[in-house]
Scaffold this motif. Structure first.
Motif, mmCIF file in Angstrom:
data_model
loop_
_atom_site.group_PDB
_atom_site.id
_atom_site.type_symbol
_atom_site.label_atom_id
_atom_site.label_comp_id
_atom_site.label_asym_id
_atom_site.label_seq_id
_atom_site.Cartn_x
_atom_site.Cartn_y
_atom_site.Cartn_z
ATOM 1 N N VAL A 72 31.655 33.395 35.377
ATOM 2 C CA VAL A 72 32.735 32.859 34.475
ATOM 3 C C VAL A 72 32.771 33.881 33.036
ATOM 4 C CG1 VAL A 72 33.184 31.264 32.390
ATOM 5 C CG2 VAL A 72 32.492 30.338 34.703
ATOM 6 N N ARG A 73 31.973 34.469 32.713
ATOM 7 C CA ARG A 73 31.885 35.306 31.774
ATOM 8 C C ARG A 73 32.434 36.515 32.325
ATOM 9 N NH1 ARG A 73 29.331 34.167 26.877
ATOM 10 N NH2 ARG A 73 28.045 32.416 26.964
ATOM 11 N N GLU A 74 32.138 37.173 33.447
ATOM 12 C CA GLU A 74 32.714 38.350 34.082
ATOM 13 C C GLU A 74 33.915 38.008 34.586
ATOM 14 O OE1 GLU A 74 30.440 40.536 37.638
ATOM 15 O OE2 GLU A 74 31.839 39.059 38.635
ATOM 16 N N GLN A 75 34.686 37.153 34.850
ATOM 17 C CA GLN A 75 35.967 36.866 34.769
ATOM 18 C C GLN A 75 36.817 36.928 33.700
ATOM 19 O OE1 GLN A 75 39.185 33.635 36.555
ATOM 20 N NE2 GLN A 75 38.009 34.314 37.886
ATOM 21 N N PHE A 76 36.230 36.597 32.405
ATOM 22 C CA PHE A 76 36.946 36.918 30.924
ATOM 23 C C PHE A 76 37.036 38.296 30.980
ATOM 24 C CE2 PHE A 76 35.890 32.435 30.238
ATOM 25 C CZ PHE A 76 37.481 31.856 29.812
ATOM 26 N N ALA A 77 35.618 39.130 31.514
ATOM 27 C CA ALA A 77 35.630 40.495 31.202
ATOM 28 C C ALA A 77 36.568 41.104 31.608
ATOM 29 C CB ALA A 77 34.152 40.865 31.525
ATOM 30 N N VAL A 78 36.989 40.954 32.883
ATOM 31 C CA VAL A 78 37.993 41.651 33.902
ATOM 32 C C VAL A 78 39.256 41.567 32.945
ATOM 33 C CG1 VAL A 78 39.616 41.435 35.678
ATOM 34 C CG2 VAL A 78 37.516 40.923 36.186
ATOM 35 N N ILE A 79 39.450 40.664 32.231
ATOM 36 C CA ILE A 79 40.794 40.704 31.232
ATOM 37 C C ILE A 79 40.435 41.401 30.037
ATOM 38 C CG2 ILE A 79 42.462 39.221 29.956
ATOM 39 C CD1 ILE A 79 41.993 36.989 32.159
ATOM 40 N N GLU A 85 53.738 33.747 35.659
ATOM 41 C CA GLU A 85 53.151 35.001 35.748
ATOM 42 C C GLU A 85 53.889 35.818 36.913
ATOM 43 O OE1 GLU A 85 48.680 35.320 36.079
ATOM 44 O OE2 GLU A 85 48.643 33.705 34.464
ATOM 45 N N PRO A 86 53.560 36.963 36.846
ATOM 46 C CA PRO A 86 54.414 38.054 37.943
ATOM 47 C C PRO A 86 54.137 37.327 39.333
ATOM 48 C CG PRO A 86 53.240 39.532 36.504
ATOM 49 C CD PRO A 86 52.952 37.978 36.002
ATOM 50 N N TRP A 143 48.877 42.047 33.510
ATOM 51 C CA TRP A 143 50.121 41.429 33.105
ATOM 52 C C TRP A 143 49.672 41.042 31.446
ATOM 53 C CZ3 TRP A 143 50.232 35.855 31.864
ATOM 54 C CH2 TRP A 143 51.470 35.195 31.486
ATOM 55 N N LEU A 144 48.601 40.234 31.355
ATOM 56 C CA LEU A 144 48.098 39.924 29.945
ATOM 57 C C LEU A 144 47.741 41.232 29.008
ATOM 58 C CD1 LEU A 144 45.790 37.008 30.726
ATOM 59 C CD2 LEU A 144 47.868 37.105 29.606
ATOM 60 N N ARG A 145 47.350 42.121 29.688
ATOM 61 C CA ARG A 145 46.837 43.266 28.813
ATOM 62 C C ARG A 145 48.089 44.232 28.559
ATOM 63 N NH1 ARG A 145 41.677 44.875 28.252
ATOM 64 N NH2 ARG A 145 42.273 47.175 28.452
ATOM 65 N N ARG A 146 49.118 44.232 29.488
ATOM 66 C CA ARG A 146 50.509 44.798 29.250
ATOM 67 C C ARG A 146 50.913 44.287 27.785
ATOM 68 N NH1 ARG A 146 56.154 44.513 31.406
ATOM 69 N NH2 ARG A 146 57.319 46.297 30.530
ATOM 70 N N ALA A 147 50.948 43.084 27.596
ATOM 71 C CA ALA A 147 51.369 42.235 26.566
ATOM 72 C C ALA A 147 50.627 42.338 25.184
ATOM 73 C CB ALA A 147 51.652 40.720 26.838
ATOM 74 N N PHE A 148 49.245 42.169 25.500
ATOM 75 C CA PHE A 148 48.331 42.004 24.351
ATOM 76 C C PHE A 148 47.098 43.162 24.454
ATOM 77 C CE2 PHE A 148 49.108 37.569 25.373
ATOM 78 C CZ PHE A 148 50.449 37.408 24.468
ATOM 79 N N SER A 149 47.047 43.776 23.219
ATOM 80 C CA SER A 149 46.012 44.952 23.289
ATOM 81 C C SER A 149 44.773 44.274 22.842
ATOM 82 C CB SER A 149 46.499 45.949 22.222
ATOM 83 O OG SER A 149 46.597 45.471 20.836
ATOM 84 N N ASP A 188 58.688 51.242 39.990
ATOM 85 C CA ASP A 188 58.100 50.918 38.653
ATOM 86 C C ASP A 188 58.001 49.415 38.425
ATOM 87 O OD1 ASP A 188 57.329 51.947 36.272
ATOM 88 O OD2 ASP A 188 59.287 51.613 35.547
ATOM 89 N N ALA A 189 57.876 48.692 39.596
ATOM 90 C CA ALA A 189 57.626 47.236 39.183
ATOM 91 C C ALA A 189 56.400 46.704 38.692
ATOM 92 C CB ALA A 189 58.323 46.495 40.567
ATOM 93 N N SER A 190 55.326 47.391 38.863
ATOM 94 C CA SER A 190 54.085 46.765 38.394
ATOM 95 C C SER A 190 53.562 47.495 37.163
ATOM 96 C CB SER A 190 52.934 46.990 39.579
ATOM 97 O OG SER A 190 52.587 48.448 39.692
ATOM 98 N N PRO A 191 52.917 46.581 36.264
ATOM 99 C CA PRO A 191 52.359 47.107 35.134
ATOM 100 C C PRO A 191 51.233 47.982 35.261
ATOM 101 C CG PRO A 191 51.960 44.878 35.236
ATOM 102 C CD PRO A 191 52.604 45.217 36.418
ATOM 103 N N ARG A 192 51.180 48.994 34.099
ATOM 104 C CA ARG A 192 50.035 50.088 34.468
ATOM 105 C C ARG A 192 48.936 49.371 33.742
ATOM 106 N NH1 ARG A 192 53.903 51.473 36.586
ATOM 107 N NH2 ARG A 192 54.911 53.486 36.346
ATOM 108 N N ARG A 193 47.672 49.848 34.260
ATOM 109 C CA ARG A 193 46.259 49.577 33.462
ATOM 110 C C ARG A 193 46.254 49.775 32.274
ATOM 111 N NH1 ARG A 193 41.348 50.395 37.659
ATOM 112 N NH2 ARG A 193 42.345 49.723 39.474
#
Length: 196
Positions: free
Chosen positions: A25-32, A56-57, A74-80, A191-196
């Protein structure tokens, strides 16, 4: 009622170790939080499903690690600098419930995709505002990885903190322009996918 033992039937799978469930669970949050997409490969099962991916996309609505990666992008593109404060994790057998608060700053477009075709329906352009939104997440673990995720989020409070509501005319105009840009961007396959 006690289930009878049937000769030759496979034994029921043992519940995973609670420490393993909590680590996953903690690892999944870490991915984001970190954007380390390689963590997703071992974190979820090949048929992992995120029941909250309806807006979501389209890539996030698929199954397996690629779906988790798409959600993170998707989340990281919107939120820093997204950060989850985990208040409590309750593990029961192969399931975990997590009470958490997501902290981040709205520095990119938050793009809402319509179900089921994934078309861009709304875009909330960046406001530069920080927020803290309460969440409850549920996870199911199978075969040593997360198989399912669901959540309830306080999106109304997040929208208020970010200035999305009450709607103001100038922000609505920015939303319309941002939606046009995103629809144009989504129509370009290169250019359809967000960048890392």
């Amino acid at each position: 009622m006690i289930n009878p033992v049937v000769p030759g039937a496979p034994a029921p799978a043992a519940a995973p170790d609670p420490a393993t469930v909590e680590r996953l669970v903690r690892e999944q949050f870490a991915v984001i939080e970190t954007g380390d997409l390689d963590l997703a490969d071992g974190n979820v099962t090949p048929d992992f499903v995120n029941h909250r991916a309806g807006h979501e996309p389209p890539a996030a609505r698929q199954r397996g690690p690629e779906a988790l990666k798409a959600t993170a992008l998707w989340l990281r593109r919107a939120f820093s600098e997204p950060r989850f404060d985990i208040h409590h994790i309750e593990v029961t057998g192969d399931r975990a419930t997590v009470w958490a608060t997501l902290h981040a700053t709205h520095t990119g477009p938050f793009v809402v995709h319509d179900s089921p075709d994934g078309a861009v329906t709304e875009v909330f352009p960046p406001t530069g505002r920080a927020f803290a939104a309460r969440h409850v997440h549920w996870f199911r673990v199978a075969d040593g990885a997360i198989a399912e995720h669901d959540a309830v989020r306080d999106d109304l409070d997040m929208a208020k903190q970010l200035g999305w509501i009450p709607p103001r005319p100038a922000y609505i105009a920015r939303m319309v322009l941002a939606r046009r840009r995103e629809r144009s961007r989504a129509s370009r396959p290169d250019d359809a996918s967000p960048r890392r």
